[in-house]
Design a protein around this motif. Sequence first.
Motif, short mmCIF file in Angstrom:
data_model
loop_
_atom_site.label_atom_id
_atom_site.label_comp_id
_atom_site.label_asym_id
_atom_site.label_seq_id
_atom_site.Cartn_x
_atom_site.Cartn_y
_atom_site.Cartn_z
N CYS A 259 39.05 27.50 39.61
CA CYS A 259 38.04 28.50 37.59
C CYS A 259 39.26 28.82 37.21
N PRO A 260 38.71 28.81 36.17
CA PRO A 260 39.15 28.28 34.71
C PRO A 260 40.10 29.75 34.30
N LEU A 261 39.70 31.22 34.97
CA LEU A 261 40.23 32.06 35.06
C LEU A 261 41.62 31.88 35.98
N LEU A 262 41.41 31.49 36.63
CA LEU A 262 42.55 31.31 37.46
C LEU A 262 43.39 30.75 36.71
N LYS A 263 43.46 29.52 35.65
CA LYS A 263 43.97 28.72 34.92
C LYS A 263 44.16 29.47 33.83
N LYS A 264 43.54 30.57 34.03
CA LYS A 264 44.13 31.14 32.56
C LYS A 264 45.85 31.93 32.67
N TYR A 265 45.65 32.72 34.05
CA TYR A 265 46.10 33.55 34.22
C TYR A 265 46.96 32.31 34.33
N VAL A 266 47.61 31.70 34.57
CA VAL A 266 48.94 31.23 35.79
C VAL A 266 49.31 30.66 34.30
N LYS A 267 48.53 30.32 32.61
CA LYS A 267 49.30 29.78 31.52
C LYS A 267 49.84 31.24 30.78
N ALA A 268 49.20 32.41 31.16
CA ALA A 268 49.78 33.62 30.71
C ALA A 268 50.98 34.05 31.29
N GLY A 269 51.33 33.28 32.78
CA GLY A 269 52.34 34.05 33.27
C GLY A 269 52.21 34.78 34.20
N TRP A 270 50.57 34.79 34.64
CA TRP A 270 50.11 36.52 35.96
C TRP A 270 50.31 35.81 36.31
N LEU A 271 51.60 35.63 37.25
CA LEU A 271 51.77 34.30 38.70
C LEU A 271 51.63 35.45 40.40
#
Length: 283
Positions: A259-271
């Motif tokens: 999911c693009p939202l999952l990718k976005k969170y990971v890029k933001a460092g929200w792990l």
Amino acid sequence: MAIKKIMVIGAGQMGSGIAQVCAQAGFHVVLNDMNEAALEKGLGNIEKLLTRAVEKERINEEDKEATLARLTSSSSLEASSDCDLVIEAVIENMDVKASVFQQLDEIAPAHAILATNTSSLPITDIAALTKRPEQVIGMHFMNPVPVMKLVEVIKGLQTSEETYETIRNIAINLGKTPVEVNDFPGFVANRILIPMINEAIYTVYEGVASVEDVDTVMKLGMNHPMGPLTLADFIGLDTVLAIMEVLHEGFGDSKYRPCPLLKKYVKAGWLGKKTGRGFYQYD
Ligand code: NAD
């Protein structure tokens, strides 16, 4: 083969738990991490969990001290030179794991078994990087390790029956229930679990329901002990994404697209829980 000394590589959530259960079961354990701060944190977590177990009268003070006495630490892979088994639990990245296995293959004794706690990477590929593919195996623990009973024991194409039997018996000695699994993307647990989590993220991404409501549906409607988004935060969103990518690439099927939202969170460092923020916020 008699296993006396075990090295656990990676002192994160999984590695520290694996080191703890191995030391509690009576094995001598070296916990390794390339990052000194992570190593200290991992050892601190083990001590904290053992202290809590004493308070809850699940073990006594002598058990705790004896467990800690069997546990040492090292930031160098050279410490694997007298180990019978190495369990790797570094981040879910093939390049990083490849480098660790190639070094271990040079340093660890010829009889040593090299196991990986990978959630999804092919055991056969990791084994092929070494000169002892018959002694390479997947030993997939669940999180949190001291609590969860399951260990998927994953045979690569070249894993020997002797290696499989040794690891199966170790899992039983650790008080776990081993399940024999063949080497296919995601094995069993994550082939089923992670696409469900990804779909839960899609429902939030598409505005079908809020994070809390998606979790409530799965808890109250399906009797899951925790909602999929809470679980994703516990696993670590980087790990969830890495596993989806392995499934996507491994099967070549678009139904596994992350999911693009999952990718976005990971890029933001929200792990997730480990960084204080994922789908939920943590203190
Ligand atoms: P984590 O990020 O909490 O810990 C990884 C640790 O590895 C870090 O402390 C890091 O410093 C260390 N590390 C990185 N490269 C290293 C190297 N070259 N040498 C030594 N140490 C190194 O990750 P985690 O959640 O503990 O996951 C570890 C492994 O376990 C991954 O393969 C993951 O897929 C798998 N796993 C995770 C879960 C879960 O729920 N988190 C469950 C089962 C399996």
